[in-house]
Scaffold this motif. Structure first.
Motif, PDB file in Angstrom:
ATOM      1  N   GLN A 286       0.826  -1.219  -0.009  1.00 55.64           N
ATOM      2  CA  GLN A 286       0.067   0.145   0.012  1.00 55.64           C
ATOM      3  C   GLN A 286       0.788   1.238  -0.144  1.00 55.64           C
ATOM      4  N   THR A 287       0.486   2.322  -0.725  1.00 53.83           N
ATOM      5  CA  THR A 287       1.377   3.553  -0.974  1.00 53.83           C
ATOM      6  C   THR A 287       0.824   4.434   0.073  1.00 53.83           C
ATOM      7  N   GLN A 288       1.854   4.841   0.624  1.00 59.26           N
ATOM      8  CA  GLN A 288       1.417   6.002   1.763  1.00 59.26           C
ATOM      9  C   GLN A 288       1.073   7.104   0.915  1.00 59.26           C
ATOM     10  N   THR A 289      -0.046   7.665   1.567  1.00 64.09           N
ATOM     11  CA  THR A 289      -0.937   8.932   1.012  1.00 64.09           C
ATOM     12  C   THR A 289      -0.051  10.063   1.464  1.00 64.09           C
ATOM     13  N   HIS A 290       0.105  11.006   0.451  1.00 60.67           N
ATOM     14  CA  HIS A 290       0.940  12.172   0.477  1.00 60.67           C
ATOM     15  C   HIS A 290       0.140  13.323   1.396  1.00 60.67           C
ATOM     16  N   ARG A 291       1.020  13.925   2.143  1.00 62.35           N
ATOM     17  CA  ARG A 291       0.267  14.942   3.010  1.00 62.35           C
ATOM     18  C   ARG A 291      -0.737  16.040   2.272  1.00 62.35           C
ATOM     19  N   PHE A 292      -0.275  16.110   1.078  1.00 64.64           N
ATOM     20  CA  PHE A 292      -1.158  17.107   0.326  1.00 64.64           C
ATOM     21  C   PHE A 292      -2.509  16.691   0.295  1.00 64.64           C
ATOM     22  N   PHE A 293      -2.786  15.409   0.171  1.00 65.55           N
ATOM     23  CA  PHE A 293      -4.225  14.661   0.170  1.00 65.55           C
ATOM     24  C   PHE A 293      -4.568  14.670   1.606  1.00 65.55           C
ATOM     25  N   THR A 294      -3.942  14.227   2.395  1.00 62.74           N
ATOM     26  CA  THR A 294      -4.419  14.073   3.666  1.00 62.74           C
ATOM     27  C   THR A 294      -4.775  15.263   4.751  1.00 62.74           C
ATOM     28  N   GLU A 295      -3.827  16.537   4.554  1.00 67.40           N
ATOM     29  CA  GLU A 295      -4.314  17.632   4.664  1.00 67.40           C
ATOM     30  C   GLU A 295      -5.692  18.431   4.170  1.00 67.40           C
ATOM     31  N   ARG A 296      -6.191  17.867   2.969  1.00 68.45           N
ATOM     32  CA  ARG A 296      -7.217  18.263   2.323  1.00 68.45           C
ATOM     33  C   ARG A 296      -8.608  17.236   2.522  1.00 68.45           C
ATOM     34  N   ARG A 297      -8.264  16.327   3.089  1.00 64.64           N
ATOM     35  CA  ARG A 297      -9.241  15.215   3.410  1.00 64.64           C
ATOM     36  C   ARG A 297      -9.582  14.634   1.979  1.00 64.64           C
ATOM     37  N   LEU A 298      -8.722  14.219   1.243  1.00 62.70           N
ATOM     38  CA  LEU A 298      -8.777  13.615  -0.240  1.00 62.70           C
ATOM     39  C   LEU A 298      -8.516  12.264  -0.217  1.00 62.70           C
ATOM     40  N   LYS A 299      -9.106  11.368  -0.705  1.00 59.27           N
ATOM     41  CA  LYS A 299      -9.128  10.017  -0.590  1.00 59.27           C
ATOM     42  C   LYS A 299      -9.188   9.447  -2.239  1.00 59.27           C
ATOM     43  N   SER A 300      -8.611   8.276  -2.236  1.00 55.97           N
ATOM     44  CA  SER A 300      -8.735   7.777  -3.535  1.00 55.97           C
ATOM     45  C   SER A 300     -10.164   7.169  -3.920  1.00 55.97           C
ATOM     46  N   ILE A 301     -10.399   7.011  -4.996  1.00 58.48           N
ATOM     47  CA  ILE A 301     -11.881   7.260  -5.446  1.00 58.48           C
ATOM     48  C   ILE A 301     -12.304   5.684  -5.035  1.00 58.48           C
ATOM     49  N   ASN A 302     -11.367   4.511  -4.904  1.00 54.48           N
ATOM     50  CA  ASN A 302     -11.598   3.375  -4.718  1.00 54.48           C
ATOM     51  C   ASN A 302     -12.285   3.016  -3.066  1.00 54.48           C
ATOM     52  N   THR A 303     -11.874   4.095  -2.191  1.00 53.23           N
ATOM     53  CA  THR A 303     -12.328   3.977  -1.038  1.00 53.23           C
ATOM     54  C   THR A 303     -13.713   4.694  -0.806  1.00 53.23           C
ATOM     55  N   LEU A 304     -14.480   5.102  -1.823  1.00 50.55           N
ATOM     56  CA  LEU A 304     -15.611   5.981  -1.687  1.00 50.55           C
ATOM     57  C   LEU A 304     -16.660   4.948  -1.748  1.00 50.55           C
TER      58      LEU A 304
END
Length: 304
Positions: A286-304
């Protein structure tokens, strides 16, 4: 010469001046400009002006002023005393550029080289004389850089004043010799009575002439180099002599923000942007999510 105004805080530059003689406000005057301490790695650079009525040139010449570099320290002190005693028709002013001012100007993001500092100091002193009411008609300057270009520059800045810029002007024109003496005496006093703001204990004052090729100066630089903090502000740390010693004898320090933006971008580009959106697999890949996405509460579409 009293330079206590500079001695009080020698980390910044300072301007000193004599009383302006009344005769200089009513008669046409000549003014000479020269410096002391351009080349040394230690201590300040001092720009000096001296001025007097054109009608008093012969009286100035009678004082036997000469290029300060050809005189002993005692001779310079004696001649400065004579100039100061001639305050009924002779005036002077100084701009003392601290080593700290010189170094920070030369190393700041928008760099200011020594020639520019010199020109600015000279121009500022001429303007000071004019603002003080001195009726200038002639200015004589020891050149910094090409004489013709410097003369043209000053002539444009001060229209109506006859400007003469010459190499070795301090040996050609007595009024420049007088300025040279004022500048050199001030530098001698500043260096001899230097107050070290850093906690160095008792400092060895036997540092020679201050020029980089002086063995005593070299020995002093080696002795007072702190491997972590470098040199006290008495040293022009922008000089290649000081920089070379710091590089070879000092501790290497890495700053986290030393890496410039371009290198950081190149490193980041090595990662695939798609990896931030890849579907999660097992815990090992599993690839660690970059902080750019975590800080903006963005998630991969597969998790929605």
């Amino acid at each position: 010469m009293d330079i206590s105004a500079f001695d009080t805080d020698n980390s910044v530059s300072c301007r000193l001046a004599s009383i302006i003689p009344d005769i200089c406000k009513t008669e046409d005057c000549c003014l000479g400009i020269d410096e002391a301490g351009r080349g040394p790695v230690l201590g300040p650079m001092v720009y000096g002006i001296c001025f007097c009525p054109v009608s008093k040139k012969e009286e100035l010449k009678d004082l036997k002023v000469a290029d300060s570099k050809t005189l002993s320290e005692a001779e310079r002190e004696t001649l400065f005393q004579k100039l100061d005693e001639g305050k009924s028709f002779i005036g002077w002013a100084l701009h003392i550029l601290s080593p700290n001012t010189i170094s920070t100007s030369m190393l700041q993001r928008t760099k200011c080289n020594l020639n520019t500092l010199s020109h600015d100091a000279a121009i500022g002193l001429v303007q000071f004389a004019l603002d003080s009411g001195v009726q200038l008609t002639e200015v004589f300057v020891d050149t910094v850089g090409p004489a013709e270009k410097y003369e043209e520059k000053l002539s444009k800045l001060f229209p109506g004043i006859n400007v003469t810029v010459r190499p070795k002007a301090d040996s050609l024109f007595p009024i420049v010799s007088a300025a040279s003496i004022c500048a050199k005496v001030a530098r001698d006093h500043a260096v001899k009575n230097w107050t070290f703001l850093e906690d160095l204990g008792e400092v060895d004052a036997d540092y020679g002439s201050g020029y980089p090729n002086d063995p005593k100066t070299k020995a002093w630089l080696l002795k007072y180099l702190d491997p972590l903090f470098g040199y006290p502000q008495f040293v022009r740390f922008s000089w290649s002599t000081a920089q070379a010693l710091i590089d070879s004898k000092g501790v290497t320090v890495h700053w986290d923000d030393d890496e410039d933006g371009e290198k950081a971008a190149q490193r980041q580009a090595k990662r695939s942007m798609l990896s931030y959106f890849s579907a999660p697999g097992g815990s090992n890949n599993q690839t660690q999510t970059h902080r750019f996405f975590t800080e903006r509460r963005l998630k991969s579409i597969n998790t929605l």
